[in-house]
Design a protein around this motif. Sequence first.
Motif, PDB file in Angstrom:
ATOM      1  N   ILE A 169       5.320 -21.986  19.662  1.00  0.00           N
ATOM      2  CA  ILE A 169       5.206 -20.745  18.894  1.00  0.00           C
ATOM      3  C   ILE A 169       5.663 -21.012  17.459  1.00  0.00           C
ATOM      4  N   ASP A 170       4.807 -20.589  16.527  1.00  0.00           N
ATOM      5  CA  ASP A 170       5.167 -20.703  15.106  1.00  0.00           C
ATOM      6  C   ASP A 170       5.810 -19.380  14.691  1.00  0.00           C
ATOM      7  N   MET A 171       7.146 -19.352  14.753  1.00  0.00           N
ATOM      8  CA  MET A 171       7.842 -18.081  14.522  1.00  0.00           C
ATOM      9  C   MET A 171       7.709 -17.596  13.076  1.00  0.00           C
ATOM     10  N   GLU A 172       7.548 -18.502  12.161  1.00  0.00           N
ATOM     11  CA  GLU A 172       7.368 -18.070  10.779  1.00  0.00           C
ATOM     12  C   GLU A 172       6.041 -17.315  10.630  1.00  0.00           C
ATOM     13  N   ARG A 173       5.002 -17.857  11.270  1.00  0.00           N
ATOM     14  CA  ARG A 173       3.695 -17.178  11.243  1.00  0.00           C
ATOM     15  C   ARG A 173       3.749 -15.863  12.007  1.00  0.00           C
ATOM     16  N   ILE A 174       4.474 -15.878  13.138  1.00  0.00           N
ATOM     17  CA  ILE A 174       4.605 -14.664  13.957  1.00  0.00           C
ATOM     18  C   ILE A 174       5.281 -13.556  13.149  1.00  0.00           C
ATOM     19  N   THR A 175       6.329 -13.929  12.400  1.00  0.00           N
ATOM     20  CA  THR A 175       7.059 -12.938  11.595  1.00  0.00           C
ATOM     21  C   THR A 175       6.150 -12.309  10.554  1.00  0.00           C
ATOM     22  N   LYS A 176       5.338 -13.126   9.917  1.00  0.00           N
ATOM     23  CA  LYS A 176       4.400 -12.595   8.916  1.00  0.00           C
ATOM     24  C   LYS A 176       3.396 -11.636   9.570  1.00  0.00           C
ATOM     25  N   GLN A 177       2.904 -12.022  10.791  1.00  0.00           N
ATOM     26  CA  GLN A 177       1.957 -11.148  11.500  1.00  0.00           C
ATOM     27  C   GLN A 177       2.601  -9.807  11.854  1.00  0.00           C
ATOM     28  N   LEU A 178       3.867  -9.853  12.278  1.00  0.00           N
ATOM     29  CA  LEU A 178       4.561  -8.618  12.644  1.00  0.00           C
ATOM     30  C   LEU A 178       4.628  -7.656  11.460  1.00  0.00           C
ATOM     31  N   LEU A 179       4.932  -8.202  10.319  1.00  0.00           N
ATOM     32  CA  LEU A 179       5.022  -7.351   9.120  1.00  0.00           C
ATOM     33  C   LEU A 179       3.671  -6.735   8.770  1.00  0.00           C
ATOM     34  N   ILE A 180       2.607  -7.543   8.869  1.00  0.00           N
ATOM     35  CA  ILE A 180       1.264  -7.051   8.538  1.00  0.00           C
ATOM     36  C   ILE A 180       0.831  -5.969   9.526  1.00  0.00           C
ATOM     37  N   ILE A 181       1.035  -6.239  10.824  1.00  0.00           N
ATOM     38  CA  ILE A 181       0.597  -5.292  11.854  1.00  0.00           C
ATOM     39  C   ILE A 181       1.363  -3.981  11.738  1.00  0.00           C
ATOM     40  N   GLN A 182       2.680  -4.078  11.448  1.00  0.00           N
ATOM     41  CA  GLN A 182       3.469  -2.856  11.319  1.00  0.00           C
ATOM     42  C   GLN A 182       2.926  -1.987  10.191  1.00  0.00           C
ATOM     43  N   THR A 183       2.576  -2.613   9.081  1.00  0.00           N
ATOM     44  CA  THR A 183       2.007  -1.858   7.956  1.00  0.00           C
ATOM     45  C   THR A 183       0.671  -1.238   8.339  1.00  0.00           C
ATOM     46  N   ASP A 184      -0.169  -2.034   9.027  1.00  0.00           N
ATOM     47  CA  ASP A 184      -1.496  -1.525   9.416  1.00  0.00           C
ATOM     48  C   ASP A 184      -1.384  -0.419  10.458  1.00  0.00           C
ATOM     49  N   LEU A 185      -0.426  -0.535  11.356  1.00  0.00           N
ATOM     50  CA  LEU A 185      -0.227   0.519  12.358  1.00  0.00           C
ATOM     51  C   LEU A 185       0.220   1.826  11.694  1.00  0.00           C
ATOM     52  N   ASP A 186       1.095   1.693  10.683  1.00  0.00           N
ATOM     53  CA  ASP A 186       1.535   2.888   9.955  1.00  0.00           C
ATOM     54  C   ASP A 186       0.334   3.569   9.296  1.00  0.00           C
ATOM     55  N   THR A 187      -0.536   2.750   8.730  1.00  0.00           N
ATOM     56  CA  THR A 187      -1.742   3.319   8.099  1.00  0.00           C
ATOM     57  C   THR A 187      -2.657   3.957   9.144  1.00  0.00           C
ATOM     58  N   LEU A 188      -2.796   3.295  10.316  1.00  0.00           N
ATOM     59  CA  LEU A 188      -3.640   3.831  11.386  1.00  0.00           C
ATOM     60  C   LEU A 188      -3.066   5.155  11.892  1.00  0.00           C
ATOM     61  N   GLN A 189      -1.747   5.255  11.953  1.00  0.00           N
ATOM     62  CA  GLN A 189      -1.101   6.504  12.363  1.00  0.00           C
ATOM     63  C   GLN A 189      -1.464   7.632  11.396  1.00  0.00           C
ATOM     64  N   GLU A 190      -1.437   7.316  10.108  1.00  0.00           N
ATOM     65  CA  GLU A 190      -1.798   8.314   9.102  1.00  0.00           C
ATOM     66  C   GLU A 190      -3.266   8.731   9.262  1.00  0.00           C
ATOM     67  N   LYS A 191      -4.129   7.750   9.482  1.00  0.00           N
ATOM     68  CA  LYS A 191      -5.552   8.067   9.651  1.00  0.00           C
ATOM     69  C   LYS A 191      -5.780   8.916  10.902  1.00  0.00           C
ATOM     70  N   THR A 192      -5.012   8.605  11.968  1.00  0.00           N
ATOM     71  CA  THR A 192      -5.136   9.384  13.200  1.00  0.00           C
ATOM     72  C   THR A 192      -4.667  10.823  12.993  1.00  0.00           C
ATOM     73  N   ASP A 193      -3.530  10.971  12.309  1.00  0.00           N
ATOM     74  CA  ASP A 193      -3.032  12.317  12.001  1.00  0.00           C
ATOM     75  C   ASP A 193      -4.046  13.095  11.173  1.00  0.00           C
ATOM     76  N   ASP A 194      -4.648  12.429  10.221  1.00  0.00           N
ATOM     77  CA  ASP A 194      -5.662  13.093   9.387  1.00  0.00           C
ATOM     78  C   ASP A 194      -6.850  13.531  10.233  1.00  0.00           C
ATOM     79  N   LEU A 195      -7.266  12.642  11.157  1.00  0.00           N
ATOM     80  CA  LEU A 195      -8.411  12.948  12.008  1.00  0.00           C
ATOM     81  C   LEU A 195      -8.106  14.155  12.904  1.00  0.00           C
ATOM     82  N   VAL A 196      -6.937  14.151  13.532  1.00  0.00           N
ATOM     83  CA  VAL A 196      -6.548  15.248  14.428  1.00  0.00           C
ATOM     84  C   VAL A 196      -6.450  16.554  13.663  1.00  0.00           C
ATOM     85  N   ASP A 197      -5.701  16.517  12.541  1.00  0.00           N
ATOM     86  CA  ASP A 197      -5.481  17.754  11.789  1.00  0.00           C
ATOM     87  C   ASP A 197      -6.786  18.294  11.223  1.00  0.00           C
TER      88      ASP A 197
END
Length: 578
Positions: free
Chosen positions: A468-496
């Motif tokens: 496991i390349d933990m340095e690469r994994i850490t970078k992926q975690l940061l990217i996914i967390q940001t994208d999930l936050d954006t997806l949450q906003e898009k979902t809230d917009d869609l629902v509302d």
Amino acid sequence: MVGVLIGIVILAIVVYVGVLIYQQRIRKQVTALTTKKESMVAIPLTDELNLVGKLSLTGQSLAQFQQLQADYQDITENRFKRIDQELDQLMSDSRGVNLLQLRQRLTKITLLVNQTDALVQEVQAQLASLQEVDKQHREAVHELEKKYQDLRKTLLAKNFAFGPSIDGLEERLGQLEGNFDTFTRLTQEGDHERAADVLSQLQTDTTNLEDLIAAIPPLYKDLTVVFPDQIKELKGGYQQLAADHYQFGDQDVPGLIQDAEEHIKDNANTLTELRPSDAEVVNDRIAKQIDHIYDVMQTEMDAKEPVNKNLDRVAKFIAHAQNQSHSLLNELDRLSQNYTLDHQELETARELNEQLRHIDGTYQQDVQALSGKQAVFSQVLAHQNQQEKDLKQIEEQQADILKSVAGLADEERQARDTLQQFDFNLHSLRRQVENLNLPGIPQEYLDYFFVVRDEVAQLATDMDQPQIDMERITKQLLIIQTDLDTLQEKTDDLVDSSQLAEQLLQYANRYQTSHEDVAEASHTAADLFEHKYQYAQALETIATALEQVEPGAYKRLEDAYYDRKGTAKPKRRQTEKD
């Protein structure tokens, strides 16, 4: 006519008065010139000539005196008489009225008086100079005679202090005494011009001899007493150190001592040639050579004790660092089975281990040299100091490497927990959208959802790799967390947007028959909602139409929606409507 006569009379009177005044002025100047001539006569040139004449002058000095006698004779027999005649004549003429002639005669006699005064002053000064030179030369004879007596006494009484220089010094003194005899003879004969030339050179040569006599003894003492004593001490010290098995590496101590001895012998010849300045330079060089030899031996003596004290401490330091290196390599080898080490930790640890091997090799060689009594203590001490410095640096690097990899397992565990949470959040968002039972999902939302889903899937795949390349994994975690936050906003917009659009379309039914523009907006919004899945645009369309017929209706319905939902209205939606 009378006025003219009066004017002529007045003019005559003025002219007459002017002539009288000028005559009086001429007589005053004649008196002043007479006084100046009498002051020249009062100068005792005759006495001074007689005094100088008793000096028995010869050569150039005699010629100078004879010229002064001639000048004196010219002054007394010619110039003074001419001055008296001219002044008497001028005094007589001052009663006449030929003013131009009076002025010319005054100028002539004034020039004669001034020239005679200058000549008198020059004769007096040169006579005084001849007397002073004679006095100085006779004093010089006495002073130099005493000085040469003292110099000869010094050379005789302390000839041992001059060594090989004594013959040259006595020869110099003999030459000076010969020149002194010449100077004395010229002085007694009164040939002061030639005597002055001899005196100048004599004084220079005498000063040089005095400097030699002052400079040579301390230099000779260094060459015959100080340096030989030091050489003897160095030889004895070296023999003792050699007997005690001291080594000096590339420093050939016997050769250095011999080289210093040869310089001492050679420099004695420099003193024979009366070159103390050159001898002083060489003496300084010899002193530095001797100091260097002392330093070489002292350095080895000073190094022996700390070398022996350091042996055990350095050995323990090396052993501790080697144990650290062994443990570090084992840990890195274990971790490398499960993780990718991206910062050359393993390579660096191996390099440090190689450095330790070289340090230990040098240490063992020094121990063998000490046991075989072949060690150069100063070199061993330098090795020990450098080894302690290097070992300290190596252990710091080992600690840094261990610290950098110590948290890999914890990081992996946290990453897996986060991955599980990402997967849960993604499914939760999907269920939230599916529960809306919408006629369709906007393609833009689906595209973004699938991107995030693929990112989570890729993260899961990377986490399941053997390494496991933990340095690469850490970078992926940061990217996914940001994208999930954006997806949450898009979902809230869609629902509302979809929920509010449905409510506003239902509310707008009351205006379908009474307001054609609301009916048209409802039709457009329904098409956007049912067939194009543009829920935010559908909401905007119907909300705008309702605001035209019932201002504040949209805000009231929107506030009620968020109250039921139990969440605050998103700032982005507030900005859009406000």
